[in-house]
Design a protein around this motif. Structure first.
Motif, short mmCIF file in Angstrom:
data_model
loop_
_atom_site.label_atom_id
_atom_site.label_comp_id
_atom_site.label_asym_id
_atom_site.label_seq_id
_atom_site.Cartn_x
_atom_site.Cartn_y
_atom_site.Cartn_z
N VAL A 5 139.38 -48.20 1.60
CA VAL A 5 137.95 -48.23 1.86
C VAL A 5 137.66 -47.22 2.96
CG1 VAL A 5 136.00 -49.62 2.64
CG2 VAL A 5 137.74 -50.63 1.17
N VAL A 6 136.63 -46.39 2.74
CA VAL A 6 136.20 -45.39 3.71
C VAL A 6 134.75 -45.67 4.05
CG1 VAL A 6 135.79 -42.92 4.06
CG2 VAL A 6 137.79 -43.67 2.78
N LEU A 7 134.41 -45.54 5.33
CA LEU A 7 133.04 -45.77 5.79
C LEU A 7 132.46 -44.43 6.24
CD1 LEU A 7 130.93 -47.95 6.35
CD2 LEU A 7 131.88 -48.13 8.65
N ASN A 8 131.27 -44.09 5.72
CA ASN A 8 130.59 -42.84 6.04
C ASN A 8 129.22 -43.17 6.64
OD1 ASN A 8 130.53 -40.02 6.06
ND2 ASN A 8 129.34 -39.97 4.18
N LEU A 9 129.00 -42.80 7.90
CA LEU A 9 127.74 -43.07 8.60
C LEU A 9 126.94 -41.78 8.70
CD1 LEU A 9 129.27 -45.14 11.54
CD2 LEU A 9 128.34 -46.01 9.41
N MET A 10 125.74 -41.74 8.12
CA MET A 10 124.92 -40.53 8.12
C MET A 10 123.78 -40.64 9.12
SD MET A 10 122.89 -38.68 4.99
CE MET A 10 124.37 -38.41 4.07
N TYR A 11 123.51 -39.53 9.82
CA TYR A 11 122.42 -39.50 10.81
C TYR A 11 121.74 -38.14 10.79
CZ TYR A 11 125.79 -37.05 13.81
OH TYR A 11 126.71 -36.16 14.32
N VAL A 12 120.53 -38.07 11.35
CA VAL A 12 119.78 -36.82 11.45
C VAL A 12 120.22 -36.14 12.74
CG1 VAL A 12 117.52 -35.75 11.62
CG2 VAL A 12 117.82 -37.77 10.18
N ALA A 13 120.83 -34.95 12.60
CA ALA A 13 121.35 -34.24 13.76
C ALA A 13 120.29 -33.35 14.39
CB ALA A 13 122.56 -33.41 13.38
N ASP A 14 119.39 -32.82 13.58
CA ASP A 14 118.40 -31.88 14.08
C ASP A 14 117.25 -31.79 13.09
OD1 ASP A 14 117.31 -29.97 15.78
OD2 ASP A 14 118.42 -28.30 14.90
N VAL A 15 116.10 -31.36 13.58
CA VAL A 15 114.95 -31.09 12.72
C VAL A 15 114.56 -29.63 12.97
CG1 VAL A 15 112.57 -31.66 12.15
CG2 VAL A 15 114.16 -33.47 12.83
N LYS A 16 114.57 -28.83 11.91
CA LYS A 16 114.25 -27.41 12.04
C LYS A 16 112.76 -27.21 12.26
CE LYS A 16 118.06 -25.77 9.20
NZ LYS A 16 118.43 -24.93 8.07
N ASP A 17 112.38 -26.00 12.62
CA ASP A 17 110.98 -25.68 12.89
C ASP A 17 110.08 -25.91 11.68
OD1 ASP A 17 111.63 -24.97 15.46
OD2 ASP A 17 111.87 -22.84 14.99
N ASP A 18 110.64 -25.74 10.48
CA ASP A 18 109.84 -25.94 9.26
C ASP A 18 109.80 -27.40 8.82
OD1 ASP A 18 112.42 -26.22 8.39
OD2 ASP A 18 112.32 -24.65 6.85
N GLY A 19 110.40 -28.30 9.62
CA GLY A 19 110.33 -29.73 9.32
C GLY A 19 111.51 -30.27 8.54
N LYS A 20 112.44 -29.41 8.12
CA LYS A 20 113.60 -29.87 7.36
C LYS A 20 114.60 -30.53 8.31
CE LYS A 20 113.34 -26.61 3.58
NZ LYS A 20 114.05 -25.59 2.81
N GLU A 21 115.16 -31.62 7.83
CA GLU A 21 116.13 -32.37 8.63
C GLU A 21 117.55 -31.89 8.33
OE1 GLU A 21 115.07 -36.25 7.20
OE2 GLU A 21 113.85 -36.64 8.97
N VAL A 22 118.36 -31.81 9.36
CA VAL A 22 119.76 -31.46 9.22
C VAL A 22 120.56 -32.75 9.39
CG1 VAL A 22 121.66 -30.11 10.17
CG2 VAL A 22 119.34 -29.16 10.16
N PHE A 23 121.33 -33.10 8.37
CA PHE A 23 122.10 -34.35 8.37
C PHE A 23 123.55 -34.08 8.73
CE2 PHE A 23 118.68 -35.06 5.31
CZ PHE A 23 118.11 -36.21 5.82
N LYS A 24 124.14 -35.00 9.45
CA LYS A 24 125.58 -34.99 9.73
C LYS A 24 126.09 -36.40 9.50
CE LYS A 24 125.97 -31.15 12.88
NZ LYS A 24 126.58 -30.68 14.13
N SER A 25 127.40 -36.52 9.43
CA SER A 25 127.95 -37.85 9.20
C SER A 25 129.26 -38.03 9.97
CB SER A 25 128.17 -38.10 7.71
OG SER A 25 129.14 -37.21 7.21
N ARG A 26 129.57 -39.28 10.20
CA ARG A 26 130.86 -39.67 10.79
C ARG A 26 131.60 -40.44 9.71
NH1 ARG A 26 131.62 -38.94 16.08
NH2 ARG A 26 129.77 -38.53 17.32
N ARG A 27 132.87 -40.13 9.56
CA ARG A 27 133.68 -40.74 8.51
C ARG A 27 134.83 -41.51 9.16
NH1 ARG A 27 134.44 -39.06 2.98
NH2 ARG A 27 136.41 -39.82 2.22
N PHE A 28 135.02 -42.74 8.71
CA PHE A 28 136.11 -43.59 9.20
C PHE A 28 137.00 -43.94 8.01
CE2 PHE A 28 132.64 -44.07 12.13
CZ PHE A 28 133.26 -44.00 13.37
N ASN A 29 138.22 -43.45 8.04
CA ASN A 29 139.18 -43.71 6.96
C ASN A 29 139.97 -44.97 7.25
OD1 ASN A 29 138.56 -41.27 5.60
ND2 ASN A 29 139.85 -40.17 7.03
N GLN A 30 140.53 -45.53 6.21
CA GLN A 30 141.40 -46.71 6.28
C GLN A 30 140.73 -47.90 6.96
OE1 GLN A 30 145.02 -45.29 8.06
NE2 GLN A 30 145.62 -44.21 6.20
#
Length: 67
Positions: A5-30
């Motif tokens: 089982v792997v757990l992936n946590l997604m969050y908004v890292a940044d919002v660009k000037d044009d309003g687009k969101e930049v997503f990043k994630s943290r992954r926990f294995n095992q």
């Protein structure tokens, strides 16, 4: 049969000037295989407190063995 089982946590890292969101994630294995969805949400909340990141999505990825 469940292999891992792997757990992936997604969050908004940044919002660009044009309003687009930049997503990043943290992954926990095992991650323990017997954790419930409530346990995983509690784990995400704990990691959120430690990192200061606000998670918008928690993915539980299960790998199964087919014989």
């Amino acid at each position: 049969m469940l292999k891992e089982v792997v757990l992936n946590l997604m969050y908004v890292a940044d919002v660009k000037d044009d309003g687009k969101e930049v997503f990043k994630s943290r992954r926990f294995n095992q991650v323990r295989m017997d954790l419930t969805d409530n346990d995983l949400q509690a784990f995400g909340a704990l990691i959120s407190k430690l990192t200061g990141e606000v998670y918008i999505k928690i993915d539980k990825i299960e790998t199964n063995i087919v014989m």
